[in-house]
Design an enzyme around this catalytic site. Structure first.
Site, PDB file in Angstrom:
ATOM      1  N   SER A  84       0.770  -1.142  -0.095  1.00 17.70           N
ATOM      2  CA  SER A  84       0.019   0.153  -0.140  1.00 17.70           C
ATOM      3  C   SER A  84       0.709   1.246   0.107  1.00 17.70           C
ATOM      4  O   SER A  84       0.244   2.311  -0.147  1.00 17.70           O
ATOM      5  CB  SER A  84      -0.787   0.050   0.928  1.00 17.70           C
ATOM      6  OG  SER A  84      -0.430  -0.158   2.195  1.00 17.70           O
ATOM      7  N   THR A 203      -1.627   3.458   3.690  1.00 23.09           N
ATOM      8  CA  THR A 203      -1.083   4.623   3.913  1.00 23.09           C
ATOM      9  C   THR A 203      -0.213   4.441   5.147  1.00 23.09           C
ATOM     10  O   THR A 203      -0.719   3.900   6.265  1.00 23.09           O
ATOM     11  CB  THR A 203      -2.121   5.798   4.215  1.00 23.09           C
ATOM     12  OG1 THR A 203      -3.018   5.954   3.081  1.00 23.09           O
ATOM     13  CG2 THR A 203      -1.471   7.079   4.543  1.00 23.09           C
ATOM     14  N   THR A 221       1.818   7.161   0.541  1.00 24.53           N
ATOM     15  CA  THR A 221       0.943   5.967   0.268  1.00 24.53           C
ATOM     16  C   THR A 221       1.093   5.719  -1.417  1.00 24.53           C
ATOM     17  O   THR A 221       1.521   6.585  -2.181  1.00 24.53           O
ATOM     18  CB  THR A 221      -0.534   6.158   0.429  1.00 24.53           C
ATOM     19  OG1 THR A 221      -1.336   5.072   0.268  1.00 24.53           O
ATOM     20  CG2 THR A 221      -1.073   7.269  -0.221  1.00 24.53           C
ATOM     21  N   ARG A 231      -6.474   9.620 -10.117  1.00 26.72           N
ATOM     22  CA  ARG A 231      -7.253   9.889  -8.662  1.00 26.72           C
ATOM     23  C   ARG A 231      -5.950  10.137  -7.604  1.00 26.72           C
ATOM     24  O   ARG A 231      -4.847   9.634  -7.648  1.00 26.72           O
ATOM     25  CB  ARG A 231      -7.721   8.506  -8.132  1.00 26.72           C
ATOM     26  CG  ARG A 231      -8.262   8.533  -6.780  1.00 26.72           C
ATOM     27  CD  ARG A 231      -7.387   7.996  -5.735  1.00 26.72           C
ATOM     28  NE  ARG A 231      -8.120   7.862  -4.273  1.00 26.72           N
ATOM     29  CZ  ARG A 231      -7.688   7.374  -3.165  1.00 26.72           C
ATOM     30  NH1 ARG A 231      -6.322   7.440  -3.182  1.00 26.72           N
ATOM     31  NH2 ARG A 231      -8.302   7.574  -2.213  1.00 26.72           N
ATOM     32  N   ASP A 234      -6.041  11.508   0.031  1.00 27.62           N
ATOM     33  CA  ASP A 234      -5.902  12.616   0.956  1.00 27.62           C
ATOM     34  C   ASP A 234      -4.408  12.582   1.578  1.00 27.62           C
ATOM     35  O   ASP A 234      -3.908  13.555   2.166  1.00 27.62           O
ATOM     36  CB  ASP A 234      -6.791  12.068   2.288  1.00 27.62           C
ATOM     37  CG  ASP A 234      -6.072  10.625   3.006  1.00 27.62           C
ATOM     38  OD1 ASP A 234      -6.060   9.717   2.019  1.00 27.62           O
ATOM     39  OD2 ASP A 234      -6.213  10.567   4.258  1.00 27.62           O
ATOM     40  N   THR A 254      -5.513   7.781   7.958  1.00 31.25           N
ATOM     41  CA  THR A 254      -5.316   6.532   7.221  1.00 31.25           C
ATOM     42  C   THR A 254      -6.839   6.116   6.623  1.00 31.25           C
ATOM     43  O   THR A 254      -7.721   6.503   7.468  1.00 31.25           O
ATOM     44  CB  THR A 254      -4.648   5.338   7.637  1.00 31.25           C
ATOM     45  OG1 THR A 254      -4.502   4.267   6.724  1.00 31.25           O
ATOM     46  CG2 THR A 254      -4.963   4.781   8.961  1.00 31.25           C
ATOM     47  N   GLY A 255      -6.996   5.174   5.642  1.00 31.19           N
ATOM     48  CA  GLY A 255      -8.301   5.016   5.262  1.00 31.19           C
ATOM     49  C   GLY A 255      -8.805   5.475   4.036  1.00 31.19           C
ATOM     50  O   GLY A 255      -8.067   5.835   3.102  1.00 31.19           O
TER      51      GLY A 255
HETATM   52  N1  GLY Z   1      -5.502   7.142   2.567  1.00 33.06           N
HETATM   53  C1  GLY Z   1      -4.800   6.855   1.402  1.00 33.06           C
HETATM   54  C2  GLY Z   1      -5.792   7.076   0.160  1.00 33.06           C
HETATM   55  O1  GLY Z   1      -6.907   6.840   0.360  1.00 33.06           O
HETATM   56  O2  GLY Z   1      -5.186   7.226  -0.794  1.00 33.06           O
END
Ligand code: GLY
Length: 363
Positions: A84, A203, A221, A231, A234, A254-255
């Site tokens: 990730s 992340t 990330t 894309r 965050d 994170t998420g």
């Molecule tokens: N939290 C990392 C992402 O959604 O890219």
């Protein structure tokens, strides 16, 4: 009440008159006490204990929090088994590994790169953006070009395993743009101890307080697995995946990044702390805000939030069950009285790293 949310006590480390580090109640906090020789604290999303150890080694040697978080997140960036972040991260739906990263110091200086390709350590490019340009954020080809100008070597980040899995995913989805745009990686896919989860989207966010009382943070990330090309999540967005107010506190997230952007998650935490909440309570309030504003079914969304303030108080909270974080505390601090559950601990030079299963709203 959820099992992990039964205790929401906060934790503060402080040097006593005898020079011994001891846990004190959150109400004892006074940010202005921190100067010169404060006990360090480092905290990171997921079980990034190797990353936190790299940061910790710098902090206990009296180093700068900014150097610590940069060195810390280098570890997952270079780890091909971390699916990730960085090398070996899952590509977008076109098979391109695109990375998001940012860094912020104690003086509101910040740098960021979004959707950068072919660069092993995007966090260090973000730091260069902060240090040598007048900008905060570079994206895409421009970020890559800047990195190469700055001496970063182009590197193929798509490992054989990632490519194999991406091709299998393509077969399964028949490259149907509508289907792939609607695809959402599983909740908590960062947890390598859950072998059923093959895909990841997230992340390493890390925040630290150094012995000089300086706060810094970094977030990095490869983003949402098989995302639509272009894309951005965050993690490179100052105020969403990371925010540092050097006079007050630092926060990271994170998420599912879209939710953190929508809620300006990291900045929301800081403002809740400014309003008087502890880091633990501020993370909980920010998660509640995310649940309130998401247009998705909250049960399909994950948000894991962390914060540390200038007094060394820290906290973490998640929307869903399953979010873990790691926190490093110095020798003498004792086991922290955290909200959530300590599931493991490991001795490191001059301290201990604790793995904490965070309290949560849904699960
Ligand atoms: N939290 C990392 C992402 O959604 O890219």
């Amino acid at each position: 009440m959820k099992p992990n949310s039964a205790s929401r006590r906060d934790f503060l480390i402080r040097t006593t008159t005898a020079g011994v580090l001891a846990p004190l109640a959150a109400s004892c906090s006074n940010a202005s006490d921190v100067s010169g020789n404060s006990p360090p604290v480092a905290i990171a999303t997921w079980d990034n204990r190797r990353a936190l150890t790299a940061a910790w080694d710098i902090l206990v040697a009296g180093g700068y929090a900014l150097d610590a978080v940069e060195a810390g997140v280098h570890v997952p960036e270079a780890d091909p088994d971390d699916r990730s972040v960085g090398l070996g991260g899952h590509p977008d739906r076109d098979g391109r590994v695109t990375l998001d990263s940012c860094i912020m110091d104690e003086r509101f200086r910040c740098g960021s790169v979004a959707a950068i390709e072919d660069i092993l350590h995007p966090v260090s490019v973000a730091r260069r953006v902060m240090e040598v340009t007048q900008h905060v954020m570079l994206a895409g080809d421009g970020a890559r070009q800047f990195a190469i100008e700055q001496g970063f070597e182009p590197t193929n980040l798509l490992t054989e395993q990632s490519e194999r899995e991406w091709r299998a995913w393509l077969d399964a989805n028949n490259y149907d743009p509508e289907a792939s745009a609607g695809y959402r990686p599983p909740i908590n896919s960062e947890r390598r101890d859950m072998p059923s989860i093959q895909e990841s989207h997230d992340t390493c966010g890390m925040i630290a307080l150094d012995t000089e009382g300086r706060l810094s943070g970094a977030c990095t990330t490869s983003g949402w697995a098989y995302k639509v090309r272009g894309r951005v999540g965050d993690s490179p967005i100052i105020g969403a995946g990371l925010y540092v107010d050097g006079e007050l506190a630092a926060a990271t997230a994170t998420g599912h990044g879209e939710e953190m952007i929508r809620a300006a998650a990291a900045h929301t935490i800081i403002e809740r702390i400014r309003g008087g909440a502890s880091p633990q309570e501020a993370c909980r309030q920010a998660v509640e805000h995310i649940r309130r504003v998401t247009p998705s079914d909250p049960s399909e969304v994950q948000a894991g939030l962390l914060a540390v303030d200038r007094s060394g108080r820290f906290g973490g909270f998640a929307l869903q069950k399953g979010f873990v974080y790691v926190v490093g505390l110095p020798d003498g601090a004792g086991e922290p009285d955290v909200a959530g559950t300590i599931t493991d601990s490991v001795a490191v030079s001059g301290g201990t790293i604790y793995v904490v299963e965070a309290p949560y709203l849904i699960g």
